[in-house]
Write an enzyme that holds these catalytic residues in place. Sequence first.
Site, PDB file in Angstrom:
ATOM      1  N   ASN A 102      66.086  41.136 -79.894  1.00 34.62           N
ATOM      2  CA  ASN A 102      65.333  41.363 -78.659  1.00 34.62           C
ATOM      3  C   ASN A 102      63.838  41.415 -78.912  1.00 34.62           C
ATOM      4  O   ASN A 102      63.383  41.881 -79.950  1.00 34.62           O
ATOM      5  CB  ASN A 102      65.796  42.659 -77.986  1.00 34.62           C
ATOM      6  N   VAL A 103      63.098  40.967 -77.908  1.00 36.09           N
ATOM      7  CA  VAL A 103      61.636  40.951 -77.996  1.00 36.09           C
ATOM      8  C   VAL A 103      61.023  41.992 -77.070  1.00 36.09           C
ATOM      9  O   VAL A 103      59.818  42.040 -76.898  1.00 36.09           O
ATOM     10  CB  VAL A 103      61.092  39.534 -77.650  1.00 36.09           C
ATOM     11  N   HIS A 119      63.227  37.904 -83.611  1.00 35.54           N
ATOM     12  CA  HIS A 119      62.659  36.897 -82.704  1.00 35.54           C
ATOM     13  C   HIS A 119      61.290  37.273 -82.158  1.00 35.54           C
ATOM     14  O   HIS A 119      60.853  36.712 -81.165  1.00 35.54           O
ATOM     15  CB  HIS A 119      63.657  36.583 -81.577  1.00 35.54           C
ATOM     16  N   CYS A 127      47.461  32.456 -81.188  1.00 40.40           N
ATOM     17  CA  CYS A 127      47.007  31.089 -80.924  1.00 40.40           C
ATOM     18  C   CYS A 127      48.060  30.092 -81.397  1.00 40.40           C
ATOM     19  O   CYS A 127      48.616  30.233 -82.486  1.00 40.40           O
ATOM     20  CB  CYS A 127      45.702  30.852 -81.659  1.00 40.40           C
ATOM     21  N   CYS A 147      42.076  30.766 -77.358  1.00 40.14           N
ATOM     22  CA  CYS A 147      41.842  31.512 -78.599  1.00 40.14           C
ATOM     23  C   CYS A 147      40.345  31.709 -78.823  1.00 40.14           C
ATOM     24  O   CYS A 147      39.566  30.764 -78.667  1.00 40.14           O
ATOM     25  CB  CYS A 147      42.448  30.704 -79.749  1.00 40.14           C
ATOM     26  N   THR A 188      75.420  40.729 -77.819  1.00 43.54           N
ATOM     27  CA  THR A 188      74.906  39.383 -78.137  1.00 43.54           C
ATOM     28  C   THR A 188      76.024  38.364 -77.989  1.00 43.54           C
ATOM     29  O   THR A 188      77.173  38.640 -78.332  1.00 43.54           O
ATOM     30  CB  THR A 188      74.302  39.309 -79.558  1.00 43.54           C
ATOM     31  N   ASN A 213      80.682  44.832 -76.194  1.00 42.52           N
ATOM     32  CA  ASN A 213      80.280  43.744 -75.289  1.00 42.52           C
ATOM     33  C   ASN A 213      81.343  43.656 -74.191  1.00 42.52           C
ATOM     34  O   ASN A 213      82.538  43.655 -74.505  1.00 42.52           O
ATOM     35  CB  ASN A 213      80.206  42.424 -76.089  1.00 42.52           C
TER      36      ASN A 213
HETATM   37  C1  BJW Z   1      76.359  43.181 -72.584  1.00 38.28           C
HETATM   38  C2  BJW Z   1      76.053  43.862 -71.448  1.00 38.28           C
HETATM   39  C3  BJW Z   1      76.166  45.233 -71.531  1.00 38.28           C
HETATM   40  C4  BJW Z   1      75.807  41.839 -70.965  1.00 38.28           C
HETATM   41  N1  BJW Z   1      76.544  45.798 -72.674  1.00 38.28           N
HETATM   42  N2  BJW Z   1      76.721  43.756 -73.716  1.00 38.28           N
HETATM   43  C5  BJW Z   1      72.811  26.031 -86.925  1.00 38.28           C
HETATM   44  C6  BJW Z   1      73.757  25.498 -86.093  1.00 38.28           C
HETATM   45  C7  BJW Z   1      73.407  25.077 -84.795  1.00 38.28           C
HETATM   46  C8  BJW Z   1      72.105  25.189 -84.328  1.00 38.28           C
HETATM   47  C9  BJW Z   1      71.162  25.721 -85.165  1.00 38.28           C
HETATM   48  C10 BJW Z   1      71.521  26.140 -86.425  1.00 38.28           C
HETATM   49  N3  BJW Z   1      70.409  26.632 -87.055  1.00 38.28           N
HETATM   50  C11 BJW Z   1      69.378  26.559 -86.189  1.00 38.28           C
HETATM   51  C12 BJW Z   1      69.799  25.999 -85.038  1.00 38.28           C
HETATM   52  C13 BJW Z   1      68.962  25.734 -83.845  1.00 38.28           C
HETATM   53  C14 BJW Z   1      68.750  26.950 -83.004  1.00 38.28           C
HETATM   54  C15 BJW Z   1      70.097  27.478 -82.502  1.00 38.28           C
HETATM   55  O1  BJW Z   1      70.617  28.459 -82.952  1.00 38.28           O
HETATM   56  N4  BJW Z   1      70.675  26.841 -81.509  1.00 38.28           N
HETATM   57  C16 BJW Z   1      71.961  27.286 -80.948  1.00 38.28           C
HETATM   58  C17 BJW Z   1      71.741  27.794 -79.513  1.00 38.28           C
HETATM   59  C18 BJW Z   1      72.935  26.167 -81.018  1.00 38.28           C
HETATM   60  N5  BJW Z   1      68.032  27.978 -83.746  1.00 38.28           N
HETATM   61  C19 BJW Z   1      66.727  27.956 -83.923  1.00 38.28           C
HETATM   62  O2  BJW Z   1      66.038  27.021 -83.507  1.00 38.28           O
HETATM   63  C20 BJW Z   1      66.099  29.089 -84.693  1.00 38.28           C
HETATM   64  N6  BJW Z   1      65.219  28.596 -85.682  1.00 38.28           N
HETATM   65  C21 BJW Z   1      65.652  28.052 -86.831  1.00 38.28           C
HETATM   66  O3  BJW Z   1      66.819  27.969 -87.081  1.00 38.28           O
HETATM   67  O4  BJW Z   1      64.629  27.631 -87.650  1.00 38.28           O
HETATM   68  C22 BJW Z   1      64.961  26.747 -88.724  1.00 38.28           C
HETATM   69  C23 BJW Z   1      64.740  25.370 -88.170  1.00 38.28           C
HETATM   70  C24 BJW Z   1      63.465  24.917 -88.040  1.00 38.28           C
HETATM   71  C25 BJW Z   1      63.262  23.620 -87.539  1.00 38.28           C
HETATM   72  C26 BJW Z   1      64.346  22.863 -87.121  1.00 38.28           C
HETATM   73  C27 BJW Z   1      65.642  23.379 -87.219  1.00 38.28           C
HETATM   74  C28 BJW Z   1      65.823  24.650 -87.751  1.00 38.28           C
HETATM   75  C29 BJW Z   1      65.226  29.918 -83.770  1.00 38.28           C
HETATM   76  C30 BJW Z   1      65.988  30.607 -82.709  1.00 38.28           C
HETATM   77  C31 BJW Z   1      65.033  31.393 -81.830  1.00 38.28           C
HETATM   78  C32 BJW Z   1      65.731  31.936 -80.615  1.00 38.28           C
HETATM   79  N7  BJW Z   1      64.800  32.438 -79.710  1.00 38.28           N
HETATM   80  C33 BJW Z   1      65.234  33.033 -78.460  1.00 38.28           C
HETATM   81  C34 BJW Z   1      64.019  33.078 -77.527  1.00 38.28           C
HETATM   82  C35 BJW Z   1      63.037  34.129 -77.971  1.00 38.28           C
HETATM   83  C36 BJW Z   1      61.813  34.100 -77.134  1.00 38.28           C
HETATM   84  C37 BJW Z   1      62.057  34.564 -75.744  1.00 38.28           C
HETATM   85  O5  BJW Z   1      62.507  35.690 -75.544  1.00 38.28           O
HETATM   86  O6  BJW Z   1      61.769  33.778 -74.842  1.00 38.28           O
HETATM   87  O7  BJW Z   1      65.771  34.329 -78.700  1.00 38.28           O
HETATM   88  S1  BJW Z   1      66.576  32.170 -77.712  1.00 38.28           S
HETATM   89  C38 BJW Z   1      67.338  33.631 -77.042  1.00 38.28           C
HETATM   90  O8  BJW Z   1      68.643  33.753 -77.622  1.00 38.28           O
HETATM   91  C39 BJW Z   1      66.506  34.809 -77.558  1.00 38.28           C
HETATM   92  C40 BJW Z   1      67.592  35.760 -77.969  1.00 38.28           C
HETATM   93  O9  BJW Z   1      67.097  36.695 -78.904  1.00 38.28           O
HETATM   94  C41 BJW Z   1      68.644  34.862 -78.519  1.00 38.28           C
HETATM   95  C42 BJW Z   1      70.012  35.477 -78.570  1.00 38.28           C
HETATM   96  O10 BJW Z   1      70.477  35.747 -77.309  1.00 38.28           O
HETATM   97  P1  BJW Z   1      71.422  37.019 -77.077  1.00 38.28           P
HETATM   98  O11 BJW Z   1      70.674  38.245 -77.365  1.00 38.28           O
HETATM   99  O12 BJW Z   1      72.693  36.816 -77.766  1.00 38.28           O
HETATM  100  O13 BJW Z   1      71.582  36.974 -75.485  1.00 38.28           O
HETATM  101  P2  BJW Z   1      72.703  36.206 -74.592  1.00 38.28           P
HETATM  102  O14 BJW Z   1      72.181  36.166 -73.210  1.00 38.28           O
HETATM  103  O15 BJW Z   1      73.073  34.933 -75.210  1.00 38.28           O
HETATM  104  O16 BJW Z   1      73.952  37.153 -74.661  1.00 38.28           O
HETATM  105  C43 BJW Z   1      73.931  38.429 -74.037  1.00 38.28           C
HETATM  106  C44 BJW Z   1      75.240  39.116 -74.367  1.00 38.28           C
HETATM  107  O17 BJW Z   1      75.191  40.431 -73.845  1.00 38.28           O
HETATM  108  C45 BJW Z   1      76.483  38.445 -73.749  1.00 38.28           C
HETATM  109  O18 BJW Z   1      77.470  38.301 -74.745  1.00 38.28           O
HETATM  110  C46 BJW Z   1      76.945  39.441 -72.690  1.00 38.28           C
HETATM  111  O19 BJW Z   1      78.349  39.472 -72.499  1.00 38.28           O
HETATM  112  C47 BJW Z   1      76.443  40.723 -73.264  1.00 38.28           C
HETATM  113  N8  BJW Z   1      76.201  41.763 -72.294  1.00 38.28           N
HETATM  114  N9  BJW Z   1      75.733  42.898 -70.460  1.00 38.28           N
HETATM  115  C48 BJW Z   1      76.817  44.982 -73.743  1.00 38.28           C
HETATM  116  N10 BJW Z   1      75.916  45.987 -70.422  1.00 38.28           N
HETATM  117 ZN    ZN Z   2      43.062  29.588 -82.637  1.00 38.39          ZN
END
Ligand code: BJW
Ligand code: ZN
Length: 247
Positions: A102-103, A119, A127, A147, A188, A213
């Site tokens: 989380n952010v 994240h 910048c 910037c 998550t 979850n």
């Molecule tokens: C409850 C509830 C309640 C509801 N109680 N629970 C390997 C395989 C495939 C793809 C990739 C891989 N390696 C890398 C990738 C690409 C990509 C990726 O993972 N893609 C997949 C989606 C397929 N990853 C990246 O690009 C990462 N970088 C990287 O790997 O760098 C190396 C690289 C460089 C260059 C090229 C390639 C690789 C970076 C990932 C960054 C993610 N950023 C985000 C945005 C942050 C900024 C912002 O906030 O805007 O982070 S994406 C978004 O998802 C955010 C979150 O932190 C993250 C996770 O989401 P989360 O927390 O799981 O939320 P939800 O909504 O998905 O789920 C919520 C859950 O809560 C649900 O299950 C509900 O049921 C539950 N819930 N109410 C408890 N009351």
């Molecule tokens: Zn700059």
Amino acid sequence: MNKEKAFIDLLKYSNKLVVFTGAGVSAASGVPTFRDPGGLWDKYQPHQLANEEAFRDRPSFVWQWYQWRRDIIQKAGVNSAHKAIAKIQQHKSSGFQLVTQNVDGLHFEAGNSGILCLHGDIQINKCIECESLYDGNVTGIDEPPECHECGGLVRPGVVWFGESLDPSILNRSIEAAENCDLFIVIGTSAQVQPAASLISIAKRAGAKLVEFNPSASEASSIVDIFFQEPVEDSLPKLVDLCFPDDR
Ligand code: BJW
Ligand code: ZN
């Protein structure tokens, strides 16, 4: 033994505990999750917004999305799940590590410390060109500022798709997952890499896995105990049963 009792014992006797959180832990605070119905990306495609190309193509649009989310987060307070996680740290001290995707900063507000934020932090700005931190006030600003160092566009200090996570934070998280005896996964979907891989790293290292979850996630099939309820309904009660002293 019922699963409540089993979890309380794991929590009580764990020497190295990792709590790994996602957006669901803040759902009860009114912060929308990413992938649930009614979540942020129900209205917008993730790749329209959370990546560098989108920001360069439509800087105002992406910036305004972040400003909208910052506004929600600023008004949100911590909920009982954040507080329960802070209480676990109080009792476990050095045997505890919080790793969050989380952010929103709500875990800090609840009193946790030493948090590994995979994240980034939505309140930070930097910048896009020279990465200098931008410390100007951005409240109510609906265009990304420039910037002060190089004139480049200022962006939020979060990790976008296609960007690498801070290697030090990622490595410390991996180390914590490799060395824990209990790994608690909260709110998550476990779809985003490399963050989600911490779960299987902990599993391979022999840790017990417990999930909170209301819906099944990518992790659910490998966890030992699954509390399939909103975390704010289940975890606080269990933590109070485990550590009854300050009640
Ligand atoms: C409850 C509830 C309640 C509801 N109680 N629970 C390997 C395989 C495939 C793809 C990739 C891989 N390696 C890398 C990738 C690409 C990509 C990726 O993972 N893609 C997949 C989606 C397929 N990853 C990246 O690009 C990462 N970088 C990287 O790997 O760098 C190396 C690289 C460089 C260059 C090229 C390639 C690789 C970076 C990932 C960054 C993610 N950023 C985000 C945005 C942050 C900024 C912002 O906030 O805007 O982070 S994406 C978004 O998802 C955010 C979150 O932190 C993250 C996770 O989401 P989360 O927390 O799981 O939320 P939800 O909504 O998905 O789920 C919520 C859950 O809560 C649900 O299950 C509900 O049921 C539950 N819930 N109410 C408890 N009351
Ligand atoms: Zn700059």
